[in-house]
Design a protein around this motif. Structure first.
Motif, PDB file in Angstrom:
ATOM      1  N   ASP A 128       1.121   1.080   9.535  1.00 48.97           N
ATOM      2  CA  ASP A 128       0.853   1.107  10.967  1.00 48.97           C
ATOM      3  C   ASP A 128       2.155   1.350  11.719  1.00 48.97           C
ATOM      4  O   ASP A 128       3.246   1.058  11.206  1.00 48.97           O
ATOM      5  N   ALA A 129       2.028   1.872  12.918  1.00 48.98           N
ATOM      6  CA  ALA A 129       3.209   2.119  13.750  1.00 48.98           C
ATOM      7  C   ALA A 129       3.709   0.793  14.297  1.00 48.98           C
ATOM      8  O   ALA A 129       3.198   0.279  15.293  1.00 48.98           O
ATOM      9  N   ASP A 130       4.702   0.233  13.642  1.00 51.55           N
ATOM     10  CA  ASP A 130       5.197  -1.097  13.984  1.00 51.55           C
ATOM     11  C   ASP A 130       6.685  -1.168  13.636  1.00 51.55           C
ATOM     12  O   ASP A 130       7.075  -0.884  12.502  1.00 51.55           O
ATOM     13  N   ARG A 131       7.513  -1.539  14.588  1.00 54.41           N
ATOM     14  CA  ARG A 131       8.970  -1.559  14.392  1.00 54.41           C
ATOM     15  C   ARG A 131       9.378  -2.565  13.314  1.00 54.41           C
ATOM     16  O   ARG A 131      10.283  -2.303  12.516  1.00 54.41           O
ATOM     17  N   LEU A 132       8.734  -3.734  13.314  1.00 48.01           N
ATOM     18  CA  LEU A 132       9.086  -4.752  12.334  1.00 48.01           C
ATOM     19  C   LEU A 132       8.775  -4.262  10.916  1.00 48.01           C
ATOM     20  O   LEU A 132       9.589  -4.409   9.998  1.00 48.01           O
ATOM     21  N   ILE A 133       7.596  -3.671  10.738  1.00 42.90           N
ATOM     22  CA  ILE A 133       7.226  -3.141   9.424  1.00 42.90           C
ATOM     23  C   ILE A 133       8.179  -2.018   9.020  1.00 42.90           C
ATOM     24  O   ILE A 133       8.545  -1.887   7.849  1.00 42.90           O
ATOM     25  N   GLN A 134       8.603  -1.228   9.986  1.00 46.65           N
ATOM     26  CA  GLN A 134       9.555  -0.164   9.686  1.00 46.65           C
ATOM     27  C   GLN A 134      10.846  -0.741   9.111  1.00 46.65           C
ATOM     28  O   GLN A 134      11.380  -0.228   8.115  1.00 46.65           O
ATOM     29  N   MET A 135      11.358  -1.819   9.702  1.00 50.45           N
ATOM     30  CA  MET A 135      12.585  -2.445   9.206  1.00 50.45           C
ATOM     31  C   MET A 135      12.384  -3.010   7.801  1.00 50.45           C
ATOM     32  O   MET A 135      13.257  -2.889   6.934  1.00 50.45           O
ATOM     33  N   VAL A 136      11.208  -3.613   7.576  1.00 51.91           N
ATOM     34  CA  VAL A 136      10.919  -4.218   6.269  1.00 51.91           C
ATOM     35  C   VAL A 136      10.834  -3.146   5.191  1.00 51.91           C
ATOM     36  O   VAL A 136      11.399  -3.299   4.101  1.00 51.91           O
ATOM     37  N   VAL A 137      10.144  -2.049   5.485  1.00 55.36           N
ATOM     38  CA  VAL A 137      10.015  -0.957   4.503  1.00 55.36           C
ATOM     39  C   VAL A 137      11.377  -0.354   4.196  1.00 55.36           C
ATOM     40  O   VAL A 137      11.702  -0.065   3.039  1.00 55.36           O
ATOM     41  N   THR A 138      12.186  -0.168   5.216  1.00 52.77           N
ATOM     42  CA  THR A 138      13.533   0.383   5.011  1.00 52.77           C
ATOM     43  C   THR A 138      14.360  -0.523   4.111  1.00 52.77           C
ATOM     44  O   THR A 138      15.133  -0.057   3.266  1.00 52.77           O
ATOM     45  N   HIS A 139      14.179  -1.831   4.272  1.00 51.57           N
ATOM     46  CA  HIS A 139      14.945  -2.800   3.477  1.00 51.57           C
ATOM     47  C   HIS A 139      14.490  -2.818   2.018  1.00 51.57           C
ATOM     48  O   HIS A 139      15.316  -2.825   1.109  1.00 51.57           O
ATOM     49  N   VAL A 140      13.174  -2.833   1.792  1.00 46.75           N
ATOM     50  CA  VAL A 140      12.641  -3.007   0.430  1.00 46.75           C
ATOM     51  C   VAL A 140      12.501  -1.680  -0.308  1.00 46.75           C
ATOM     52  O   VAL A 140      12.757  -1.603  -1.512  1.00 46.75           O
ATOM     53  N   LEU A 141      12.085  -0.630   0.407  1.00 41.50           N
ATOM     54  CA  LEU A 141      11.828   0.669  -0.228  1.00 41.50           C
ATOM     55  C   LEU A 141      12.732   1.730   0.384  1.00 41.50           C
ATOM     56  O   LEU A 141      12.282   2.697   1.004  1.00 41.50           O
ATOM     57  N   SER A 142      14.003   1.563   0.176  1.00 41.62           N
ATOM     58  CA  SER A 142      14.997   2.432   0.833  1.00 41.62           C
ATOM     59  C   SER A 142      14.899   3.896   0.394  1.00 41.62           C
ATOM     60  O   SER A 142      15.278   4.803   1.144  1.00 41.62           O
ATOM     61  N   ASP A 143      14.387   4.157  -0.819  1.00 43.00           N
ATOM     62  CA  ASP A 143      14.308   5.534  -1.320  1.00 43.00           C
ATOM     63  C   ASP A 143      12.917   6.141  -1.147  1.00 43.00           C
ATOM     64  O   ASP A 143      12.667   7.265  -1.601  1.00 43.00           O
ATOM     65  N   THR A 144      12.014   5.420  -0.509  1.00 39.46           N
ATOM     66  CA  THR A 144      10.644   5.890  -0.307  1.00 39.46           C
ATOM     67  C   THR A 144      10.487   6.484   1.085  1.00 39.46           C
ATOM     68  O   THR A 144      10.950   5.903   2.061  1.00 39.46           O
ATOM     69  N   ARG A 145       9.852   7.651   1.170  1.00 41.82           N
ATOM     70  CA  ARG A 145       9.622   8.288   2.472  1.00 41.82           C
ATOM     71  C   ARG A 145       8.565   7.499   3.231  1.00 41.82           C
ATOM     72  O   ARG A 145       7.456   7.286   2.729  1.00 41.82           O
ATOM     73  N   HIS A 146       8.894   7.100   4.445  1.00 38.33           N
ATOM     74  CA  HIS A 146       8.007   6.248   5.242  1.00 38.33           C
ATOM     75  C   HIS A 146       7.469   7.021   6.434  1.00 38.33           C
ATOM     76  O   HIS A 146       8.206   7.691   7.145  1.00 38.33           O
ATOM     77  N   ARG A 147       6.160   6.927   6.628  1.00 37.07           N
ATOM     78  CA  ARG A 147       5.568   7.526   7.837  1.00 37.07           C
ATOM     79  C   ARG A 147       4.624   6.528   8.494  1.00 37.07           C
ATOM     80  O   ARG A 147       4.092   5.620   7.849  1.00 37.07           O
ATOM     81  N   PHE A 148       4.408   6.730   9.793  1.00 38.08           N
ATOM     82  CA  PHE A 148       3.444   5.941  10.531  1.00 38.08           C
ATOM     83  C   PHE A 148       2.081   6.630  10.457  1.00 38.08           C
ATOM     84  O   PHE A 148       1.992   7.851  10.556  1.00 38.08           O
ATOM     85  N   CYS A 149       1.038   5.834  10.295  1.00 35.72           N
ATOM     86  CA  CYS A 149      -0.324   6.354  10.233  1.00 35.72           C
ATOM     87  C   CYS A 149      -0.714   6.961  11.580  1.00 35.72           C
ATOM     88  O   CYS A 149      -0.592   6.315  12.623  1.00 35.72           O
ATOM     89  N   ARG A 150      -1.178   8.202  11.571  1.00 34.10           N
ATOM     90  CA  ARG A 150      -1.555   8.855  12.826  1.00 34.10           C
ATOM     91  C   ARG A 150      -2.714   8.129  13.502  1.00 34.10           C
ATOM     92  O   ARG A 150      -2.775   8.053  14.734  1.00 34.10           O
ATOM     93  N   TRP A 151      -3.634   7.603  12.694  1.00 37.06           N
ATOM     94  CA  TRP A 151      -4.746   6.841  13.257  1.00 37.06           C
ATOM     95  C   TRP A 151      -4.213   5.678  14.092  1.00 37.06           C
ATOM     96  O   TRP A 151      -4.704   5.398  15.181  1.00 37.06           O
ATOM     97  N   SER A 152      -3.184   5.010  13.579  1.00 35.37           N
ATOM     98  CA  SER A 152      -2.581   3.878  14.284  1.00 35.37           C
ATOM     99  C   SER A 152      -1.870   4.346  15.551  1.00 35.37           C
ATOM    100  O   SER A 152      -1.977   3.720  16.611  1.00 35.37           O
ATOM    101  N   VAL A 153      -1.152   5.462  15.467  1.00 34.58           N
ATOM    102  CA  VAL A 153      -0.427   5.986  16.637  1.00 34.58           C
ATOM    103  C   VAL A 153      -1.405   6.383  17.734  1.00 34.58           C
ATOM    104  O   VAL A 153      -1.218   6.048  18.913  1.00 34.58           O
ATOM    105  N   PHE A 154      -2.469   7.100  17.350  1.00 36.89           N
ATOM    106  CA  PHE A 154      -3.449   7.528  18.353  1.00 36.89           C
ATOM    107  C   PHE A 154      -4.154   6.334  18.988  1.00 36.89           C
ATOM    108  O   PHE A 154      -4.444   6.333  20.186  1.00 36.89           O
ATOM    109  N   ARG A 155      -4.442   5.305  18.196  1.00 32.70           N
ATOM    110  CA  ARG A 155      -5.088   4.115  18.731  1.00 32.70           C
ATOM    111  C   ARG A 155      -4.192   3.433  19.758  1.00 32.70           C
ATOM    112  O   ARG A 155      -4.644   3.055  20.847  1.00 32.70           O
TER     113      ARG A 155
END
Length: 541
Positions: A128-155
């Motif tokens: 989901d489009a969430d700043r906190l989740i973005q920080m967590v994903v960057t910390h744990v999965l630093s080599d994984t490409r991260h995107r926000f779900c368009r469904w979440s952004v549109f909502r």
């Protein structure tokens, strides 16, 4: 999301813990963990069964971490890790109860999930489009490409720009079309600017903030990474939730576990149905191309139909060579009448490799119509192996399971769960059916073998029944000899009876599956007989 948010579900957590403990006993491959290492009813909980962990080995290249239930007022604050299987169906990789939604707790959930998946990070992850989740994903999965779900952004956009949506009903459609259909960065930028000006929202803070992070949710900026997203007319439908239709905002924790199991059964059955559909029937071919026939034999039915769409579109495409240097030729490919939407394809004839500016293969794992058009022009009659992703094939689960063997907590041959055994048996049985139906001779061989197998299963069932009965009697004599307490005797008898029931249940499942296969073989024999009779009549005529 408030970093200190705590949404415990009270004593209902004990219901979940009891369930997880029971599942851990029944299946050694079942994994669960509680934040802090104790059994606090207020800590975050994560779990994944053996099937989820095995499926991750095959389909864990792209993952969806879904926490959207937090925003829907659900009584149970749960999150899911899902992916897509070889039929493009959602497949579960684990669940979590988010009783504590602090940054540290979310880090724990993601790290625990990764550990359960034997530390194999995915290529990409969608959240989901969430700043906190973005920080967590960057910390744990630093080599994984991260995107926000368009469904979440549109909502969220609809919530934050509600006035514009109400005043201009066409705004929603035009915004989605701009995001989903743009085939180049330049096209997106130009379209976005026109929409902002048309609806007088150029200075809207929310839209400006979404534009500033466009590289994390607009497809045209992310097509160089695999997300397993197939071409679809409904481009914003990325969510594809595993539990939709099973859980809603009124579901309590007690009911949730039952619905969780129902969803698991539902998707398992859908996968079995898709397997059967793929293996038991031949899709209608629309071209004389050997490549189409090859793809029909390789891909699952759903994936083949997507490939077929791309192949058929090549008939309307024009291919023009615009450059030729050393081993690489460059082509301009455009649909007749749509030259303004041309794509560029670079083709290495020596290595049989190609790249297209649309990057469909990199994004979805399916080769695009533009590259197929060049293949047609260059008389490439079969699909090169590098354009056949095993994860989309009917044999996707036949790959190397070395990673599973390295994980000591997954089930061994003597400890596999009923679901795991059922899946393997069914998969092997379907291969048996395919081979046995190829000719009358092979059918007779296969039928005899299956009938022998039914007899052996039945004999084993009787043997196990006698063995367990013997153990019951022996257990009774033992308990009498050593003067065990009455409670101990009753416990022993309950355990042995449970074992007997389990053996009987397994035998019935095996017998039912074998009878189903026998029926399929009989049906296939009848079809073959009809074909032979028709062939004889044709020869006489």
């Amino acid at each position: 999301m408030n970093n200190s948010s705590r949404r415990g579900v009270g004593a209902g957590n004990q219901h979940v813990l009891d369930y997880l403990k029971r599942m851990r006993v029944e299946s050694p491959g079942f994994y669960y963990a509680i934040e802090g290492g104790n059994e606090s009813l207020n800590g975050n909980i994560f779990w994944a069964d053996s099937t989820s962990r095995i499926n991750y080995n095959y389909f864990g290249d792209t993952v969806r971490f879904d926490t959207s239930y937090r925003a829907g007022g659900y009584k149970v604050p749960f999150a899911t890790f899902t992916g897509v299987n070889h039929h493009a169906q959602p497949v579960l990789f684990g669940c979590a109860l988010l009783n504590n939604e602090s940054e540290a707790s979310l880090v724990w959930v993601l790290q625990t999930w990764l550990r359960a998946m034997h530390s194999k990070a995915p290529v990409s992850i969608t959240t989901d489009a969430d700043r906190l989740i973005q920080m967590v994903v960057t910390h744990v999965l630093s080599d994984t490409r991260h995107r926000f779900c368009r469904w979440s952004v549109f909502r969220q956009t609809k919530e934050n720009v509600a006035h514009t949506y109400q005043m201009h009903p066409s705004f929603d459609m035009e915004l989605k079309k701009c995001v989903n259909d743009a085939e180049s960065i330049e096209e997106f930028e130009s379209c976005w600017e026109l929409i902002m000006e048309k609806y007088y929202v150029t200075d809207n803070e929310w839209l400006q903030s979404m534009y500033s992070i466009r590289h994390q949710w607009v497809p045209v900026f992310m097509r160089d990474t695999f997300f397993g997203e197939l071409p679809t007319s409904d481009g914003d439908n990325v969510r594809n939730s595993y539990f939709d239709g099973f859980v809603d905002s009124s579901t309590t924790i007690q009911v949730w576990i039952k619905q969780y199991e129902k969803a698991m059964t539902n998707w398992h059955q859908r996968e079995l149905n898709a397997d059967l559909d793929t293996s038991s029937s031949t899709p209608l071919l629309k071209t004389p191309s050997p490549m189409e026939k090859q793809a029909a034999n390789l891909f699952t039915r759903r994936i083949f139909l997507k490939f077929q769409e791309e192949l058929v579109e090549t008939l309307a495409n024009q291919v023009t060579k615009i450059d030729d240097s050393e081993n690489i030729a460059t082509y301009r490919v455009a649909k007749f009448g749509e030259e303004h939407k041309a794509h560029t394809v670079r083709f290495n004839g020596f290595e049989m490799k190609s790249t297209c500016s649309c990057q469909m293969f990199e994004f979805s794992g399916l080769i695009c119509r533009h590259t197929l058009s060049v293949f047609r022009a260059k008389n490439v009659l079969t699909l090169p192996s590098q354009y056949i992703l095993n994860r989309w094939t009917r044999n996707a689960k036949n790959g190397d399971q070395g990673a599973l063997e390295e994980c000591p907590t997954l089930p061994t041959h003597s400890q596999v769960s009923t679901t795991f055994r059922y899946n393997n048996l069914r998969h092997e049985a379907m291969k048996f059916v395919e081979g046995g139906a190829k000719s009358v001779h092979m059918y007779n061989v296969a039928m005899n073998a299956l009938q022998d197998a039914v007899k052996k299963v039945s004999a084993t069932k009787k043997k196990n029944f006698g063995s367990v009965n013997g153990r019951l009697e022996s257990g009774g004599r033992e308990t009498q000899a050593i003067s065990q307490s009455k409670a101990e005797k009753e416990r022993k008898i309950r355990e042995l009876k449970a074992e007997l029931d389990a053996v009987n249940h397994q035998s019935e499942v095996y017998r039912s599956n074998l009878l189903t296969v026998l029926k399929d073989m009989e049906d296939e024999k009848f079809k073959l007989s009809v074909k032979v009779q028709n062939a004889r009549l044709s020869l006489k005529e």
